[in-house]
Design a protein around this motif. Structure first.
Motif, PDB file in Angstrom:
ATOM      1  N   ALA A   4      23.689 -50.602  15.847  1.00  0.00           N
ATOM      2  CA  ALA A   4      22.693 -51.364  16.964  1.00  0.00           C
ATOM      3  C   ALA A   4      23.453 -52.028  18.121  1.00  0.00           C
ATOM      4  N   ARG A   5      22.859 -51.868  19.302  1.00  0.00           N
ATOM      5  CA  ARG A   5      23.386 -52.651  20.409  1.00  0.00           C
ATOM      6  C   ARG A   5      22.750 -53.552  21.072  1.00  0.00           C
ATOM      7  N   ALA A   6      23.128 -54.695  21.615  1.00  0.00           N
ATOM      8  CA  ALA A   6      22.284 -55.651  22.159  1.00  0.00           C
ATOM      9  C   ALA A   6      22.938 -55.701  23.426  1.00  0.00           C
ATOM     10  N   GLY A   7      22.700 -55.306  24.706  1.00  0.00           N
ATOM     11  CA  GLY A   7      23.524 -55.255  25.834  1.00  0.00           C
ATOM     12  C   GLY A   7      24.807 -54.394  25.585  1.00  0.00           C
ATOM     13  N   THR A   8      25.874 -55.067  25.864  1.00  0.00           N
ATOM     14  CA  THR A   8      26.907 -54.347  25.739  1.00  0.00           C
ATOM     15  C   THR A   8      27.805 -54.958  24.428  1.00  0.00           C
ATOM     16  N   GLY A   9      27.457 -55.615  23.827  1.00  0.00           N
ATOM     17  CA  GLY A   9      27.878 -56.202  22.646  1.00  0.00           C
ATOM     18  C   GLY A   9      27.535 -55.747  20.974  1.00  0.00           C
ATOM     19  N   LYS A  10      28.410 -55.628  20.179  1.00  0.00           N
ATOM     20  CA  LYS A  10      27.998 -55.113  18.997  1.00  0.00           C
ATOM     21  C   LYS A  10      27.331 -56.159  18.285  1.00  0.00           C
ATOM     22  N   GLY A  21      28.610 -49.367   4.038  1.00  0.00           N
ATOM     23  CA  GLY A  21      28.535 -48.091   4.185  1.00  0.00           C
ATOM     24  C   GLY A  21      27.090 -47.749   4.255  1.00  0.00           C
ATOM     25  N   HIS A  22      26.151 -48.715   4.778  1.00  0.00           N
ATOM     26  CA  HIS A  22      24.862 -48.506   4.856  1.00  0.00           C
ATOM     27  C   HIS A  22      24.385 -47.854   6.256  1.00  0.00           C
ATOM     28  N   GLU A  23      24.005 -46.464   6.282  1.00  0.00           N
ATOM     29  CA  GLU A  23      23.862 -45.741   7.580  1.00  0.00           C
ATOM     30  C   GLU A  23      22.363 -46.379   8.133  1.00  0.00           C
ATOM     31  N   GLN A  24      22.504 -46.936   9.469  1.00  0.00           N
ATOM     32  CA  GLN A  24      21.152 -47.065  10.111  1.00  0.00           C
ATOM     33  C   GLN A  24      21.274 -46.346  11.562  1.00  0.00           C
ATOM     34  N   PRO A  25      19.864 -45.894  11.871  1.00  0.00           N
ATOM     35  CA  PRO A  25      19.763 -45.693  13.192  1.00  0.00           C
ATOM     36  C   PRO A  25      20.029 -46.511  14.137  1.00  0.00           C
ATOM     37  N   GLU A  26      20.436 -46.048  15.380  1.00  0.00           N
ATOM     38  CA  GLU A  26      20.673 -47.159  16.540  1.00  0.00           C
ATOM     39  C   GLU A  26      19.337 -47.163  17.386  1.00  0.00           C
ATOM     40  N   ILE A  27      19.117 -48.278  18.168  1.00  0.00           N
ATOM     41  CA  ILE A  27      17.868 -48.058  19.247  1.00  0.00           C
ATOM     42  C   ILE A  27      18.274 -47.793  20.574  1.00  0.00           C
ATOM     43  N   ALA A 169      14.477 -51.176  22.810  1.00  0.00           N
ATOM     44  CA  ALA A 169      13.197 -51.787  22.322  1.00  0.00           C
ATOM     45  C   ALA A 169      13.757 -53.265  22.154  1.00  0.00           C
ATOM     46  N   LYS A 170      12.682 -54.262  22.424  1.00  0.00           N
ATOM     47  CA  LYS A 170      13.068 -55.393  22.189  1.00  0.00           C
ATOM     48  C   LYS A 170      13.058 -55.874  20.676  1.00  0.00           C
ATOM     49  N   VAL A 171      14.182 -56.733  20.195  1.00  0.00           N
ATOM     50  CA  VAL A 171      14.089 -56.961  18.852  1.00  0.00           C
ATOM     51  C   VAL A 171      13.473 -58.517  18.579  1.00  0.00           C
ATOM     52  N   THR A 172      13.870 -59.277  19.742  1.00  0.00           N
ATOM     53  CA  THR A 172      13.347 -60.624  19.606  1.00  0.00           C
ATOM     54  C   THR A 172      12.988 -60.838  21.093  1.00  0.00           C
ATOM     55  N   ARG A 173      12.350 -61.954  21.577  1.00  0.00           N
ATOM     56  CA  ARG A 173      11.897 -62.059  22.845  1.00  0.00           C
ATOM     57  C   ARG A 173      13.004 -62.355  23.765  1.00  0.00           C
ATOM     58  N   SER A 176      17.074 -57.109  23.366  1.00  0.00           N
ATOM     59  CA  SER A 176      16.845 -55.706  23.326  1.00  0.00           C
ATOM     60  C   SER A 176      18.111 -55.193  22.507  1.00  0.00           C
ATOM     61  N   ALA A 177      17.867 -54.117  21.971  1.00  0.00           N
ATOM     62  CA  ALA A 177      18.616 -53.464  21.110  1.00  0.00           C
ATOM     63  C   ALA A 177      18.595 -51.761  21.428  1.00  0.00           C
ATOM     64  N   THR A 178      19.545 -51.066  21.309  1.00  0.00           N
ATOM     65  CA  THR A 178      19.613 -49.873  21.750  1.00  0.00           C
ATOM     66  C   THR A 178      19.696 -48.922  20.379  1.00  0.00           C
ATOM     67  N   ILE A 179      18.919 -48.017  20.197  1.00  0.00           N
ATOM     68  CA  ILE A 179      18.814 -47.240  18.935  1.00  0.00           C
ATOM     69  C   ILE A 179      19.007 -45.721  19.038  1.00  0.00           C
ATOM     70  N   GLU A 180      20.162 -45.356  18.627  1.00  0.00           N
ATOM     71  CA  GLU A 180      20.369 -43.829  18.475  1.00  0.00           C
ATOM     72  C   GLU A 180      20.671 -43.255  17.078  1.00  0.00           C
ATOM     73  N   GLY A 181      20.573 -42.077  17.144  1.00  0.00           N
ATOM     74  CA  GLY A 181      20.976 -41.423  15.833  1.00  0.00           C
ATOM     75  C   GLY A 181      19.911 -41.155  14.858  1.00  0.00           C
ATOM     76  N   GLN A 182      18.679 -41.559  15.324  1.00  0.00           N
ATOM     77  CA  GLN A 182      17.488 -41.080  14.481  1.00  0.00           C
ATOM     78  C   GLN A 182      17.677 -39.608  14.127  1.00  0.00           C
ATOM     79  N   THR A 183      17.329 -39.286  12.957  1.00  0.00           N
ATOM     80  CA  THR A 183      17.186 -37.917  12.466  1.00  0.00           C
ATOM     81  C   THR A 183      15.825 -37.517  12.039  1.00  0.00           C
TER      82      THR A 183
END
Length: 256
Positions: A4-10, A21-27, A169-173, A176-183
């Protein structure tokens, strides 16, 4: 591995998940984020003939119960003129993780992005809906006048479109976060004239669902199809025998 990314920071959460080791999609904003779906007055969303709500509010696809009627009519039409027909059942992999980690509004953004992919990869006349109730992350696409090869080509375009999707998508007011990798996992079922003589929409959905479950069991992010070819001369068989022949073919599920 997605993050997950918020702006340019992880995000710290994303880093911790990767270490565990828990895989998650990005936004990242789906195309629907740029083309928001405006609410439609309920009076404009109902079918003039059956009274059912026509569109699903979160995605703009056909509403499930209206889809049931349209799809049943299309199966009957295909039976009457002797056309083949196919159905693709789609389930988003680990979608609950998106809602749990990034919020339900982020989940809605993913659903709208998937709906955009389906619209862009199917033909006018194909019937697509979101399946599974108000929180459903499953989709169904009925493909009239389509055999197995056509259905597999459409399914692969959808699968690839979802995996390439990038949504914001906004995750708080304030963030925003970037989600990628949804399958997505998919099950495909096709019927031609011999099948349609005895099988109906419910049978088609059941066969696609069996294929979908196989795709989930075999590692997700794949398409499975059952080779339900019962088009020969089976006039001597009763319905129970025919269904047994169909189920035996599910032991040869193909993963593509």
């Amino acid at each position: 591995m997605s993050t997950a990314r918020a702006g340019t920071g992880k995000s710290a959460t994303g880093a911790a998940d990767r270490k565990s080791g828990h895989e998650q999609p990005e936004i990242v904003a789906p195309r629907s984020g740029e083309r928001p779906l405006h609410p439609v007055p309920d009076s404009h969303r109902r079918c003039n003939s059956c009274g059912q709500v026509v569109t699903d509010r979160p995605t703009g696809l056909i509403e499930r119960w209206h889809w049931d009627e349209l799809a049943a009519e299309e199966v009957a039409r295909s039976r009457g003129i002797g056309n083949s027909i196919a159905l693709i059942m789609i389930d988003l992999d680990r979608f609950k993780d998106v809602n749990d980690n990034y919020g339900h509004l982020a989940g809605d953004t993913i659903l709208r992005g998937v709906a955009d992919v389906i619209r862009e990869t199917t033909r006018e006349g194909d019937l697509a809906c979101r399946y599974g109730g108000s929180a459903g992350d499953e989709f169904i696409v009925l493909l009239p006048e389509s055999g197995l090869e056509e259905a597999l080509a459409v399914a692969e375009r959808i699968r690839r479109g979802i995996s390439d999707m990038s949504v914001t998508a906004k995750v708080t007011r304030d963030m925003s976060a970037t989600i990628e990798g949804q399958t997505a996992s998919m099950g495909v079922a096709t019927y031609c004239l011999g099948d349609l003589a005895e099988l109906d929409l419910e049978d088609l959905m059941l066969d696609a669902d069996v294929s979908l479950r196989a795709a989930k069991r075999h590692g997700r992010d794949r398409i499975c199809v059952a080779n339900v070819d019962v088009t020969g001369d089976h006039s001597h068989r009763n319905r129970a025998d025919r269904r047994m022949a169909t189920w035996s073919r599910f032991r040869r599920l193909r993963s593509v």
